[in-house]
Design a protein around this motif. Sequence first.
Motif, PDB file in Angstrom:
ATOM      1  N   PRO A   1       0.824  -1.116  -0.133  1.00 23.20           N
ATOM      2  CA  PRO A   1       0.113   0.074  -0.100  1.00 23.20           C
ATOM      3  C   PRO A   1       1.034   0.996   0.160  1.00 23.20           C
ATOM      4  O   PRO A   1       1.653   1.306   0.729  1.00 23.20           O
ATOM      5  N   THR A   2       0.713   2.299  -1.032  1.00 29.34           N
ATOM      6  CA  THR A   2       1.385   3.304  -1.190  1.00 29.34           C
ATOM      7  C   THR A   2       0.493   4.503  -1.255  1.00 29.34           C
ATOM      8  O   THR A   2      -0.353   4.571  -2.049  1.00 29.34           O
ATOM      9  N   ALA A   3       1.424   5.806  -0.913  1.00 29.29           N
ATOM     10  CA  ALA A   3       0.499   6.982  -0.952  1.00 29.29           C
ATOM     11  C   ALA A   3       1.761   7.900  -1.439  1.00 29.29           C
ATOM     12  O   ALA A   3       2.752   7.783  -0.904  1.00 29.29           O
ATOM     13  N   TYR A   4       1.268   9.261  -2.071  1.00 33.67           N
ATOM     14  CA  TYR A   4       2.088  10.210  -2.567  1.00 33.67           C
ATOM     15  C   TYR A   4       1.754  11.662  -1.923  1.00 33.67           C
ATOM     16  O   TYR A   4       0.772  11.770  -1.820  1.00 33.67           O
ATOM     17  N   CYS A   5       2.718  12.352  -1.558  1.00 29.89           N
ATOM     18  CA  CYS A   5       2.497  13.712  -1.184  1.00 29.89           C
ATOM     19  C   CYS A   5       3.721  14.646  -1.682  1.00 29.89           C
ATOM     20  O   CYS A   5       4.742  14.285  -1.952  1.00 29.89           O
ATOM     21  N   TYR A   6       3.306  15.795  -1.922  1.00 27.24           N
ATOM     22  CA  TYR A   6       4.148  16.750  -2.439  1.00 27.24           C
ATOM     23  C   TYR A   6       5.136  17.151  -1.417  1.00 27.24           C
ATOM     24  O   TYR A   6       4.791  18.403  -0.747  1.00 27.24           O
ATOM     25  N   ARG A   7       5.835  16.605  -0.818  1.00 27.33           N
ATOM     26  CA  ARG A   7       6.988  16.919   0.122  1.00 27.33           C
ATOM     27  C   ARG A   7       8.226  16.490  -0.200  1.00 27.33           C
ATOM     28  O   ARG A   7       8.612  15.500  -0.952  1.00 27.33           O
ATOM     29  N   SER A   8       9.174  17.216   0.314  1.00 29.80           N
ATOM     30  CA  SER A   8      10.730  16.885   0.129  1.00 29.80           C
ATOM     31  C   SER A   8      10.950  15.764   0.994  1.00 29.80           C
ATOM     32  O   SER A   8      10.535  15.555   1.910  1.00 29.80           O
ATOM     33  N   HIS A   9      12.346  15.303   0.831  1.00 35.53           N
ATOM     34  CA  HIS A   9      13.057  14.183   1.711  1.00 35.53           C
ATOM     35  C   HIS A   9      13.237  14.639   2.952  1.00 35.53           C
ATOM     36  O   HIS A   9      12.934  13.728   4.061  1.00 35.53           O
ATOM     37  N   SER A  10      13.518  15.889   3.624  1.00 33.77           N
ATOM     38  CA  SER A  10      13.410  16.437   4.790  1.00 33.77           C
ATOM     39  C   SER A  10      13.480  17.847   4.737  1.00 33.77           C
ATOM     40  O   SER A  10      13.168  18.615   3.590  1.00 33.77           O
ATOM     41  N   GLY A  11      13.498  18.756   5.802  1.00 34.58           N
ATOM     42  CA  GLY A  11      13.609  20.170   5.462  1.00 34.58           C
ATOM     43  C   GLY A  11      12.276  20.755   6.005  1.00 34.58           C
ATOM     44  O   GLY A  11      11.457  19.979   6.579  1.00 34.58           O
ATOM     45  N   PHE A  12      12.074  22.055   5.753  1.00 36.41           N
ATOM     46  CA  PHE A  12      10.983  22.689   6.296  1.00 36.41           C
ATOM     47  C   PHE A  12       9.607  21.995   5.640  1.00 36.41           C
ATOM     48  O   PHE A  12       8.792  22.114   5.985  1.00 36.41           O
ATOM     49  N   PHE A  13       9.904  21.802   4.267  1.00 40.69           N
ATOM     50  CA  PHE A  13       8.706  21.035   3.543  1.00 40.69           C
ATOM     51  C   PHE A  13       8.939  19.592   3.638  1.00 40.69           C
ATOM     52  O   PHE A  13       8.503  18.788   2.638  1.00 40.69           O
ATOM     53  N   GLY A  14       9.426  19.010   4.577  1.00 43.90           N
ATOM     54  CA  GLY A  14       9.658  17.548   4.720  1.00 43.90           C
ATOM     55  C   GLY A  14       8.807  16.666   4.921  1.00 43.90           C
ATOM     56  O   GLY A  14       7.534  17.069   5.478  1.00 43.90           O
ATOM     57  N   ILE A  15       8.751  15.556   4.522  1.00 45.00           N
ATOM     58  CA  ILE A  15       7.671  14.397   4.579  1.00 45.00           C
ATOM     59  C   ILE A  15       7.421  14.058   5.832  1.00 45.00           C
ATOM     60  O   ILE A  15       6.238  13.721   5.984  1.00 45.00           O
ATOM     61  N   VAL A  16       8.340  13.730   6.956  1.00 43.15           N
ATOM     62  CA  VAL A  16       8.121  13.510   8.205  1.00 43.15           C
ATOM     63  C   VAL A  16       7.147  14.486   8.953  1.00 43.15           C
ATOM     64  O   VAL A  16       5.988  14.078   9.495  1.00 43.15           O
ATOM     65  N   ASN A  17       7.584  15.458   8.750  1.00 37.54           N
ATOM     66  CA  ASN A  17       6.796  16.784   9.603  1.00 37.54           C
ATOM     67  C   ASN A  17       5.871  17.337   8.551  1.00 37.54           C
ATOM     68  O   ASN A  17       5.692  18.645   8.302  1.00 37.54           O
ATOM     69  N   SER A  18       4.900  16.505   8.239  1.00 37.33           N
ATOM     70  CA  SER A  18       3.623  16.880   7.278  1.00 37.33           C
ATOM     71  C   SER A  18       2.320  16.278   7.848  1.00 37.33           C
ATOM     72  O   SER A  18       2.344  15.178   8.133  1.00 37.33           O
ATOM     73  N   GLU A  19       1.415  17.235   7.419  1.00 41.14           N
ATOM     74  CA  GLU A  19       0.022  16.609   8.030  1.00 41.14           C
ATOM     75  C   GLU A  19      -0.226  15.370   7.013  1.00 41.14           C
ATOM     76  O   GLU A  19      -1.050  14.407   7.593  1.00 41.14           O
ATOM     77  N   GLU A  20      -0.040  15.509   5.737  1.00 45.46           N
ATOM     78  CA  GLU A  20      -0.138  14.652   4.712  1.00 45.46           C
ATOM     79  C   GLU A  20       0.194  13.104   5.227  1.00 45.46           C
ATOM     80  O   GLU A  20      -0.359  12.199   5.228  1.00 45.46           O
ATOM     81  N   ALA A  21       1.506  13.147   5.381  1.00 46.66           N
ATOM     82  CA  ALA A  21       2.245  11.865   5.973  1.00 46.66           C
ATOM     83  C   ALA A  21       1.509  11.265   7.375  1.00 46.66           C
ATOM     84  O   ALA A  21       1.276  10.131   7.567  1.00 46.66           O
ATOM     85  N   TYR A  22       1.171  12.271   8.282  1.00 43.69           N
ATOM     86  CA  TYR A  22       0.930  11.845   9.532  1.00 43.69           C
ATOM     87  C   TYR A  22      -0.429  11.172   9.481  1.00 43.69           C
ATOM     88  O   TYR A  22      -0.747  10.231  10.137  1.00 43.69           O
ATOM     89  N   GLN A  23      -1.617  11.836   8.613  1.00 44.22           N
ATOM     90  CA  GLN A  23      -2.709  11.266   8.461  1.00 44.22           C
ATOM     91  C   GLN A  23      -2.714   9.953   7.746  1.00 44.22           C
ATOM     92  O   GLN A  23      -3.527   9.226   8.310  1.00 44.22           O
ATOM     93  N   ASN A  24      -1.850   9.699   6.779  1.00 41.49           N
ATOM     94  CA  ASN A  24      -1.444   8.149   6.125  1.00 41.49           C
ATOM     95  C   ASN A  24      -1.046   7.334   7.251  1.00 41.49           C
ATOM     96  O   ASN A  24      -1.416   6.285   7.406  1.00 41.49           O
ATOM     97  N   LEU A  25       0.076   7.900   8.163  1.00 41.07           N
ATOM     98  CA  LEU A  25       0.599   6.973   9.378  1.00 41.07           C
ATOM     99  C   LEU A  25      -0.634   6.533  10.126  1.00 41.07           C
ATOM    100  O   LEU A  25      -0.846   5.316  10.359  1.00 41.07           O
ATOM    101  N   VAL A  26      -1.317   7.521  10.888  1.00 42.44           N
ATOM    102  CA  VAL A  26      -2.437   7.057  11.852  1.00 42.44           C
ATOM    103  C   VAL A  26      -3.635   6.345  11.187  1.00 42.44           C
ATOM    104  O   VAL A  26      -4.030   5.348  11.893  1.00 42.44           O
ATOM    105  N   ARG A  27      -4.080   6.629  10.008  1.00 42.62           N
ATOM    106  CA  ARG A  27      -5.028   5.851   9.388  1.00 42.62           C
ATOM    107  C   ARG A  27      -4.657   4.577   9.222  1.00 42.62           C
ATOM    108  O   ARG A  27      -5.572   3.383   9.239  1.00 42.62           O
ATOM    109  N   PHE A  28      -3.423   4.346   8.523  1.00 35.20           N
ATOM    110  CA  PHE A  28      -2.654   2.925   8.627  1.00 35.20           C
ATOM    111  C   PHE A  28      -2.634   2.030   9.759  1.00 35.20           C
ATOM    112  O   PHE A  28      -2.871   0.882   9.838  1.00 35.20           O
ATOM    113  N   LEU A  29      -2.316   2.798  11.155  1.00 36.09           N
ATOM    114  CA  LEU A  29      -2.036   2.017  12.226  1.00 36.09           C
ATOM    115  C   LEU A  29      -3.354   1.866  12.656  1.00 36.09           C
ATOM    116  O   LEU A  29      -3.612   0.713  13.534  1.00 36.09           O
ATOM    117  N   PHE A  30      -4.186   3.008  12.923  1.00 37.00           N
ATOM    118  CA  PHE A  30      -5.409   2.539  13.765  1.00 37.00           C
ATOM    119  C   PHE A  30      -6.853   2.789  12.763  1.00 37.00           C
ATOM    120  O   PHE A  30      -7.793   2.661  13.328  1.00 37.00           O
TER     121      PHE A  30
END
Length: 524
Positions: free
Chosen positions: A296-325
Motif C-alpha cells: 500500500p502506497t501514497a504520495y505527497c508533495y513533500r521533500s525528503h526532509s527540511g521545512f517542507f519535509g515528509i515526516v513533519n507533514s500533515e499528509e504523511a501523519y494522516q496516512n500513518l495514523v489511518r494505516f495504524l489505527f
Amino acid sequence: MQQAPFFPIIYVRGYAMTESERDETAADPFCGFNLGSTVYRASTDKREPAKKFVFESPLLRLGAEFGYGDVYENGLDIMDADWQPRRGNRGIPSRSVIVYRYYDGGSALLGSGRPMEIEDYARGLSDLVLRVRDLVVAQEQIRPEDFRCYLVAHSMGGLVVRALLQNPALGDAAARGAVDKVFTYATPHNGIEAAGLKLPAWLSVAEIDNFSHARMARYLNLEAVYRRHGRVDFVPEQAFPIDRFFCMVGTNRADYGVAMGLSRAFAGHGSDGLVKVDNASVWAVDRQLRISKTSPTAYCYRSHSGFFGIVNSEEAYQNLVRFLFGDVRVDIWMQVDAVRLPEALQAQADEVEALYQFELLARPRGKRWYLSRRTAEEDSPACRTHAQLTRQQASGGNLVYLSTAFLANRAKVSQQDRSLAYAMDLAVRVPDYQLRKRFWPDQHFEGSHLLRDGLLISLEPPLQPGGEWRILHSWESQHVGQATQALSYQALADGGLRLELPLPRSGLTPGLDGKVVLIVSAWR
C-alpha cells in the motif's frame, strides 16, 4: 492488557552522513520525530509564497490524539542499565513512542564518532523490540507471544527495518514476529540514483554504499532475487506480509536543499530531492522469486526532509495514523478496457508512440490536504505507454495501480453520520503523440486530457458482521458535492468488496474506455 490497535511505536530515523550530523542526532531526544512545520507548498512554483499550515509534529499529535507518551525517565532511556519505570508502573504502557537511538554510538558526543554497519543497526533494533516487549508485558500483564509493536521509519531507517525483517542472521525471530505493521517515509527501497545511475558499490565513503544495490542485496538477504530482477525493492512473502507494509512517497525535489541543492540536481525529476519516486515503495516476491503485488502506497508533495519535509507533514501523519489505527482500506485502481488514437492516426497505429499519465488526488471530506497526490507537474503520475496499454488490453492485464487510502471512523466530520466519504480527482493525459519517432501536432493540444473528473464515494459499513454495505457515488461532472447514486459491489472471498465505476466520456475519439476499480476491506 494490550489494546489493539494501540501498540507501541518504535521510530527509526534516517541517515546522518557526517560526524556533526550524528552529533546533532545524538543530542536530540526524539531524533527529529518531534519536529513540526508551519509551511507547505500549495504550488510547484517556488516563486509563489508558501502557505501557512501549523503541523505540531508526529510526536505531539500522537500524544494529544491517541494518548501516546515517551519512555524517558530521570534522564535515561529504556536501553540504559539504570533506567527504572515511572512510579506505580512495572514497565511501560502499550501506548508508548520509543526512539531507536542507533546513532548514539556513532557520535563524538556519546560514542566513538564512527558509524557502524547497517547489520549492527538491525541487530540493535532486534534487541530494542525485545526490550520493549518485556517492559510492555510487565506493565500490561500479557503473554510475551501476544505482544505486538509498530515500526515507523524515515529514509535509511526503513532499510534498517527491512534488514531485521528479511535477514534471519540479523536479530531474533521473536523480535521479527512481534512486528505488526511497518510504515516508511521516503525510504530508498531500491537504492539511490545519482544523475540516473545507480550508486556503485565501491563508493563506500560515509556509509553511502549502504544504498548501492550490491550492498543492499547482501544485508537484505536478496542476492538471488537481485540476480534475477536487478532490483532490491522486494519483501519476501515469508519475511513479512506486504499488505501490512505502507510506503509514503515524497515528490517535491525543489525544496530539498542538502549540499546546496546538489542532491536534488543529481536525483533529478521524479524524486523527493534524494530518493526517486519509483524507488520508494516495495513489492512482494514469492519463494519462486516471482514478483506478486506492491505495498500500500501514497504520495505527497513533500521533500525528503527540511521545512517542507515528509515526516513533519500533515499528509504523511494522516496516512500513518489511518494505516495504524484506521477502520477501512481502499485500494484504488484504474482498469483500461480500450484506448483509441485520434482518427488520423488509427490507420498507422503500429507506428504511433504515446505516454499516458494517470493522475489522482484523493481528499477526505472537509480537509485542506490530500491522502494521496499524483500529478504530472510533480512527476508522480502512473505512466503507461500506448504499446503497454494495447498489449495489456489484449492479454486482459490492464489494471493501473494508483494508491491506497485508509479511512478512520474517528476522523469523520459528524459522528452521527456512519458513512466514510472522500473524493478522488482523476485524470488521464496524453502529453504528445509521436508518429515514426516524430512529434505529431495535428488535432492535438499539449497536455490535453482524455479524462478529467471528480469521483465522490460514500461507504457505510454494516452494523453487524456479514451485513450489507451501503455505498453511494457520483461523478462531479454530473452531481457536485454529494454522492447520491447507489452502487452495487461484488463480495470477495477474503471478505473484501470490489466496486467498479465506469469512466465518463466513454466512446470518444481519442479517448479510453474503462472503469475505476476500488477494493474495499475492513482494516485492523
